[in-house]
Design a protein around this motif. Structure first.
Motif, mmCIF file in Angstrom:
data_model
loop_
_atom_site.group_PDB
_atom_site.id
_atom_site.type_symbol
_atom_site.label_atom_id
_atom_site.label_comp_id
_atom_site.label_asym_id
_atom_site.label_seq_id
_atom_site.Cartn_x
_atom_site.Cartn_y
_atom_site.Cartn_z
ATOM 1 N N HIS A 8 41.292 -15.309 13.375
ATOM 2 C CA HIS A 8 40.877 -14.108 12.653
ATOM 3 C C HIS A 8 39.808 -13.390 13.481
ATOM 4 C CE1 HIS A 8 42.584 -15.035 8.569
ATOM 5 N NE2 HIS A 8 42.609 -16.243 9.109
ATOM 6 N N ASP A 59 36.424 -14.944 14.882
ATOM 7 C CA ASP A 59 35.545 -15.267 13.762
ATOM 8 C C ASP A 59 35.946 -16.595 13.133
ATOM 9 O OD1 ASP A 59 34.278 -12.800 14.108
ATOM 10 O OD2 ASP A 59 35.699 -11.790 12.782
ATOM 11 N N GLN A 60 37.233 -16.850 13.114
ATOM 12 C CA GLN A 60 37.776 -18.119 12.635
ATOM 13 C C GLN A 60 38.943 -18.502 13.536
ATOM 14 O OE1 GLN A 60 38.688 -18.285 8.370
ATOM 15 N NE2 GLN A 60 37.528 -16.390 8.101
#
Length: 263
Positions: A8, A59-60
């Protein structure tokens, strides 16, 4: 070879909003695959390349190369095994330096910094020989400033710089979009030649539907940060430009319908 696991990525916007570029990308690319990447503006294509190159961190999720997690590895360290060519060749070159000086810098990419001598005669001979294969006359312009070259010559130089140290992975971010059709065809031909000679793993972002189906051996389409098509083999061979165009139009209509329902 390359693996995106649940990646992400979002960016802060004025007013505190968040723009989501990648939404849970899962993608595995085997060594030697040549993947063309399609998507409308803002779909997440370039962000996908940025996350792989290290100019943006997810971000992830995780990014793996040869089973090693590189998600937080800095871009300069990944430059040892990743080459990149941008739409604007000045992003990958120093316009105020000569062709030979740019190639010299490219030959040092990923090496420890320190005092370096000027371009040697041996290097000039090697650079000239490599440039001669491109058949653009660049072997006779080693002392010319990059800013004086034509668009096609600049992009050919950038392609050579990106692959001079034989990286494992080559990222092509719309690298023919700013060229006229003749120059674009020439750069695509040179790209295929270099990729074949060096057995590179490639991700090539393009807006040209015909190129996305003609070049490489796999086509991925991204829409709103998600993969909506991943075609290879017989499935890819059966696709046409009209079929791809219809997919784009259907996604656009569905998005408009969704907005109307929300409104």
């Amino acid at each position: 070879m390359i693996e995106f696991r649940g990646v992400h990525k979002a960016f802060d916007q004025p007013g505190g909003d968040r723009a989501y570029a990648l939404r849970g990308i899962d993608l595995r690319i085997e060594e030697g695959e040549f993947v063309t990447v399609l998507g409308s503006n803002g779909s997440g294509k370039s962000t996908l390349l940025n996350v792989l190159a290290g100019s943006a961190n997810p971000d992830q999720g995780h990014v793996l190369i040869d089973a090693q997690d590189v998600s937080r590895r800095p871009e300069h360290r990944r430059a040892l095994y990743i080459g990149r060519v941008f739409q604007n060749p000045f992003q990958g070159t120093s316009p105020s330096l000569s062709v030979a000086e740019n190639l010299r810098l490219a030959s040092l990419r990923g090496c420890p910094r320190g005092f370096r001598t000027a371009v040697t005669q041996g290097e000039r001979a090697r650079f000239g020989e490599l440039l001669a294969h491109f058949e653009l006359g660049l072997e006779n312009r080693l002392d010319a400033l990059v800013e004086s070259l034509s668009g096609g010559q600049r992009q050919a130089l950038t392609l050579l710089m990106a692959t001079l140290r034989r990286p494992k992975i080559l990222l092509l971010d719309e690298h023919t979009a700013a060229l006229d059709p003749r120059a674009a065809d020439r750069i695509l031909h040179l790209t295929e030649l270099v990729v074949r000679e060096q057995s590179l793993t490639v991700l090539m972002v393009t807006h040209e539907l015909a190129d996305a189906l003609r070049i490489g051996n796999r086509t991925v389409m991204i829409h709103r940060g998600r993969i909506v098509l991943d075609a290879r083999g017989d499935e890819r061979s059966a696709l046409s430009v009209d079929a791809l165009r219809e997919r784009f139009e259907r996604l656009y209509r569905e998005e408009l319908d969704s907005r109307d329902r929300v409104g």
